[in-house]
Design a protein around this motif. Structure first.
Motif, PDB file in Angstrom:
ATOM      1  N   THR A   1     -56.045  18.507 -32.087  1.00 28.35           N
ATOM      2  CA  THR A   1     -55.366  18.554 -30.798  1.00 28.35           C
ATOM      3  C   THR A   1     -54.008  17.887 -30.943  1.00 28.35           C
ATOM      4  OG1 THR A   1     -57.389  18.583 -29.468  1.00 28.35           O
ATOM      5  CG2 THR A   1     -55.399  17.708 -28.418  1.00 28.35           C
ATOM      6  N   MET A   2     -52.988  18.569 -30.456  1.00 27.32           N
ATOM      7  CA  MET A   2     -51.629  18.057 -30.505  1.00 27.32           C
ATOM      8  C   MET A   2     -51.160  17.791 -29.074  1.00 27.32           C
ATOM      9  SD  MET A   2     -50.991  17.968 -33.696  1.00 27.32           S
ATOM     10  CE  MET A   2     -49.243  17.511 -33.586  1.00 27.32           C
ATOM     11  N   SER A   3     -50.408  16.721 -28.913  1.00 27.58           N
ATOM     12  CA  SER A   3     -49.974  16.327 -27.581  1.00 27.58           C
ATOM     13  C   SER A   3     -48.532  15.836 -27.603  1.00 27.58           C
ATOM     14  CB  SER A   3     -50.864  15.193 -27.041  1.00 27.58           C
ATOM     15  OG  SER A   3     -52.219  15.566 -26.997  1.00 27.58           O
ATOM     16  N   TRP A   4     -47.948  15.884 -26.440  1.00 25.09           N
ATOM     17  CA  TRP A   4     -46.645  15.254 -26.210  1.00 25.09           C
ATOM     18  C   TRP A   4     -46.828  14.166 -25.154  1.00 25.09           C
ATOM     19  CZ3 TRP A   4     -42.296  15.922 -28.980  1.00 25.09           C
ATOM     20  CH2 TRP A   4     -42.199  17.069 -29.773  1.00 25.09           C
ATOM     21  N   TYR A   5     -46.257  13.012 -25.432  1.00 24.66           N
ATOM     22  CA  TYR A   5     -46.198  11.900 -24.499  1.00 24.66           C
ATOM     23  C   TYR A   5     -44.723  11.582 -24.242  1.00 24.66           C
ATOM     24  CZ  TYR A   5     -51.136  10.651 -25.405  1.00 24.66           C
ATOM     25  OH  TYR A   5     -52.510  10.639 -25.499  1.00 24.66           O
TER      26      TYR A   5
ATOM     27  N   SER B   1     -50.985  18.712 -23.662  1.00 28.84           N
ATOM     28  CA  SER B   1     -51.829  18.792 -24.861  1.00 28.84           C
ATOM     29  C   SER B   1     -52.208  20.238 -25.128  1.00 28.84           C
ATOM     30  CB  SER B   1     -53.127  17.991 -24.671  1.00 28.84           C
ATOM     31  OG  SER B   1     -52.890  16.607 -24.660  1.00 28.84           O
ATOM     32  N   ILE B   2     -52.440  20.536 -26.401  1.00 28.41           N
ATOM     33  CA  ILE B   2     -52.948  21.844 -26.794  1.00 28.41           C
ATOM     34  C   ILE B   2     -54.026  21.622 -27.849  1.00 28.41           C
ATOM     35  CG2 ILE B   2     -51.036  22.156 -28.443  1.00 28.41           C
ATOM     36  CD1 ILE B   2     -51.279  25.199 -27.830  1.00 28.41           C
ATOM     37  N   SER B   3     -55.206  22.158 -27.594  1.00 24.74           N
ATOM     38  CA  SER B   3     -56.309  21.969 -28.518  1.00 24.74           C
ATOM     39  C   SER B   3     -56.211  22.953 -29.677  1.00 24.74           C
ATOM     40  CB  SER B   3     -57.632  22.164 -27.785  1.00 24.74           C
ATOM     41  OG  SER B   3     -57.811  23.533 -27.483  1.00 24.74           O
ATOM     42  N   SER B   4     -57.113  22.798 -30.643  1.00 27.12           N
ATOM     43  CA  SER B   4     -57.126  23.716 -31.781  1.00 27.12           C
ATOM     44  C   SER B   4     -57.429  25.139 -31.325  1.00 27.12           C
ATOM     45  CB  SER B   4     -58.168  23.257 -32.803  1.00 27.12           C
ATOM     46  OG  SER B   4     -59.454  23.187 -32.199  1.00 27.12           O
ATOM     47  N   GLY B   5     -58.165  25.267 -30.223  1.00 28.84           N
ATOM     48  CA  GLY B   5     -58.494  26.596 -29.710  1.00 28.84           C
ATOM     49  C   GLY B   5     -57.487  27.136 -28.722  1.00 28.84           C
ATOM     50  N   GLY B   6     -56.446  26.352 -28.453  1.00 29.05           N
ATOM     51  CA  GLY B   6     -55.388  26.826 -27.562  1.00 29.05           C
ATOM     52  C   GLY B   6     -55.526  26.406 -26.116  1.00 29.05           C
ATOM     53  N   SER B   7     -56.504  25.557 -25.797  1.00 30.02           N
ATOM     54  CA  SER B   7     -56.637  25.080 -24.422  1.00 30.02           C
ATOM     55  C   SER B   7     -55.466  24.158 -24.094  1.00 30.02           C
ATOM     56  CB  SER B   7     -57.954  24.326 -24.248  1.00 30.02           C
ATOM     57  OG  SER B   7     -59.045  25.188 -24.432  1.00 30.02           O
ATOM     58  N   LEU B   8     -54.947  24.322 -22.878  1.00 32.87           N
ATOM     59  CA  LEU B   8     -53.745  23.596 -22.479  1.00 32.87           C
ATOM     60  C   LEU B   8     -54.045  22.620 -21.345  1.00 32.87           C
ATOM     61  CD1 LEU B   8     -51.293  26.654 -22.294  1.00 32.87           C
ATOM     62  CD2 LEU B   8     -51.763  25.188 -24.261  1.00 32.87           C
TER      63      LEU B   8
ATOM     64  N   ARG C   1     -48.032  25.943 -30.137  1.00 28.91           N
ATOM     65  CA  ARG C   1     -48.164  25.520 -31.527  1.00 28.91           C
ATOM     66  C   ARG C   1     -48.075  26.720 -32.446  1.00 28.91           C
ATOM     67  NH1 ARG C   1     -53.641  22.481 -31.748  1.00 28.91           N
ATOM     68  NH2 ARG C   1     -53.205  22.379 -34.006  1.00 28.91           N
ATOM     69  N   ASP C   2     -47.604  26.457 -33.656  1.00 28.62           N
ATOM     70  CA  ASP C   2     -47.553  27.459 -34.716  1.00 28.62           C
ATOM     71  C   ASP C   2     -48.275  26.848 -35.903  1.00 28.62           C
ATOM     72  OD1 ASP C   2     -46.951  29.134 -36.845  1.00 28.62           O
ATOM     73  OD2 ASP C   2     -44.919  29.557 -36.143  1.00 28.62           O
ATOM     74  N   ASN C   3     -49.525  27.227 -36.086  1.00 27.54           N
ATOM     75  CA  ASN C   3     -50.326  26.611 -37.154  1.00 27.54           C
ATOM     76  C   ASN C   3     -49.780  26.926 -38.542  1.00 27.54           C
ATOM     77  OD1 ASN C   3     -52.069  25.415 -35.300  1.00 27.54           O
ATOM     78  ND2 ASN C   3     -53.545  27.104 -35.393  1.00 27.54           N
ATOM     79  N   ALA C   4     -49.169  28.083 -38.696  1.00 22.16           N
ATOM     80  CA  ALA C   4     -48.608  28.451 -40.002  1.00 22.16           C
ATOM     81  C   ALA C   4     -47.462  27.524 -40.398  1.00 22.16           C
ATOM     82  CB  ALA C   4     -48.133  29.894 -39.981  1.00 22.16           C
ATOM     83  N   LYS C   5     -46.790  26.969 -39.389  1.00 23.89           N
ATOM     84  CA  LYS C   5     -45.662  26.061 -39.646  1.00 23.89           C
ATOM     85  C   LYS C   5     -46.032  24.608 -39.394  1.00 23.89           C
ATOM     86  CE  LYS C   5     -42.094  29.476 -38.509  1.00 23.89           C
ATOM     87  NZ  LYS C   5     -40.922  29.773 -37.639  1.00 23.89           N
ATOM     88  N   SER C   6     -47.299  24.365 -39.032  1.00 24.72           N
ATOM     89  CA  SER C   6     -47.749  22.998 -38.709  1.00 24.72           C
ATOM     90  C   SER C   6     -46.815  22.342 -37.702  1.00 24.72           C
ATOM     91  CB  SER C   6     -47.846  22.135 -39.979  1.00 24.72           C
ATOM     92  OG  SER C   6     -48.813  22.641 -40.856  1.00 24.72           O
TER      93      SER C   6
END
Length: 114
Positions: A32-36, A49-56, A70-75
């Protein structure tokens, strides 16, 4: 794990910016990636936040104006910010939840002012 955020700057009210955060040293796609953000004199707050499955998830203060992706190919995780307001002025941090451990980028300053 390292996170490198970029894209901040000075923008007029009503303007737009896109923040980017590149991650390295982790299995990016499963996290899960987030911005604060943290404004002067205030506590750091979760805004998106955006989860690995794309939940926002969005904070009420930014709903309808900010978009996390998110762009998983570009991390890389992005934060598109539209219709910026002076109260959006803050240092913005990206966050990666990697197996329950929080990792932080260095922060990028966004200033909304005329």
């Amino acid at each position: 794990v390292q996170l490198q955020a970029s894209g901040g700057g000075l923008v007029q009210p009503g303007g737009s910016l896109r923040l980017s955060c590149v991650a390295s040293g982790s299995i990016f796609s499963i996290n899960t990636m987030s911005w604060y953000r943290q404004a002067a004199g205030k506590q750091r707050e979760l805004i998106a936040s955006i989860s690995s499955g794309g939940s926002l998830t969005y904070a009420d203060a930014v709903k309808g104006r900010f978009t996390i992706s998110r762009d998983n190919a570009k991390s890389t995780v992005y934060l598109r910010m539209n219709n910026l307001k002076p109260e959006d002025t803050a240092v913005y941090y990206c966050n990666e939840d990697y197996f329950g451990v929080d990792y932080w980028g260095q922060g990028t300053l966004v200033t909304v002012s005329s």
